[in-house]
Design a protein around this motif. Structure first.
Motif, mmCIF file in Angstrom:
data_model
loop_
_atom_site.group_PDB
_atom_site.id
_atom_site.type_symbol
_atom_site.label_atom_id
_atom_site.label_comp_id
_atom_site.label_asym_id
_atom_site.label_seq_id
_atom_site.Cartn_x
_atom_site.Cartn_y
_atom_site.Cartn_z
ATOM 1 N N THR A 39 2.605 8.642 -5.305
ATOM 2 C CA THR A 39 3.954 8.169 -4.968
ATOM 3 C C THR A 39 4.689 7.877 -6.268
ATOM 4 O OG1 THR A 39 3.238 7.187 -2.886
ATOM 5 C CG2 THR A 39 5.267 6.331 -3.830
ATOM 6 N N GLN A 80 0.852 -1.185 0.000
ATOM 7 C CA GLN A 80 0.000 0.000 0.000
ATOM 8 C C GLN A 80 0.890 1.238 0.000
ATOM 9 O OE1 GLN A 80 -2.884 0.141 3.137
ATOM 10 N NE2 GLN A 80 -4.109 1.641 2.044
ATOM 11 N N VAL A 81 0.611 2.168 -0.922
ATOM 12 C CA VAL A 81 1.373 3.409 -1.034
ATOM 13 C C VAL A 81 0.403 4.582 -1.102
ATOM 14 C CG1 VAL A 81 3.328 2.309 -2.197
ATOM 15 C CG2 VAL A 81 1.500 3.303 -3.563
ATOM 16 N N ASP A 82 0.922 5.769 -0.837
ATOM 17 C CA ASP A 82 0.118 6.985 -0.939
ATOM 18 C C ASP A 82 -0.137 7.318 -2.398
ATOM 19 O OD1 ASP A 82 0.114 7.339 1.829
ATOM 20 O OD2 ASP A 82 1.961 8.507 1.766
ATOM 21 N N GLU A 83 -1.221 8.052 -2.632
ATOM 22 C CA GLU A 83 -1.499 8.562 -3.979
ATOM 23 C C GLU A 83 -0.320 9.410 -4.436
ATOM 24 O OE1 GLU A 83 -4.324 8.066 -5.879
ATOM 25 O OE2 GLU A 83 -5.101 6.714 -4.346
#
Length: 65
Positions: free
Chosen positions: A16, A11-14
């Protein structure tokens, strides 16, 4: 947002970028090859933002004998 990094869901931030993700995971500055959605991504394009469901393969060079 979820991506796949070396076949594992991450899971990564928008917004990224490839470069930001590699730095946050501690990959070295040199000796790294990246493929994004099964296509080699040159270092000059590592500012590319990842999208949901992207498949990222990262390979590091290892020296030894």
């Amino acid at each position: 947002m979820n991506i796949f990094l070396n076949e594992e869901r991450v899971q990564v931030d928008e917004a990224t970028t490839v470069a930001a993700l590699l730095a946050s995971l501690g990959y070295p500055d040199r000796g790294v090859a990246v493929a994004l959605d099964h296509a080699v991504l040159p270092r000059s394009a590592w500012a590319t933002a990842l999208s949901d469901g992207a498949c990222l393969e990262v390979v590091t060079a290892v020296q030894g004998g």
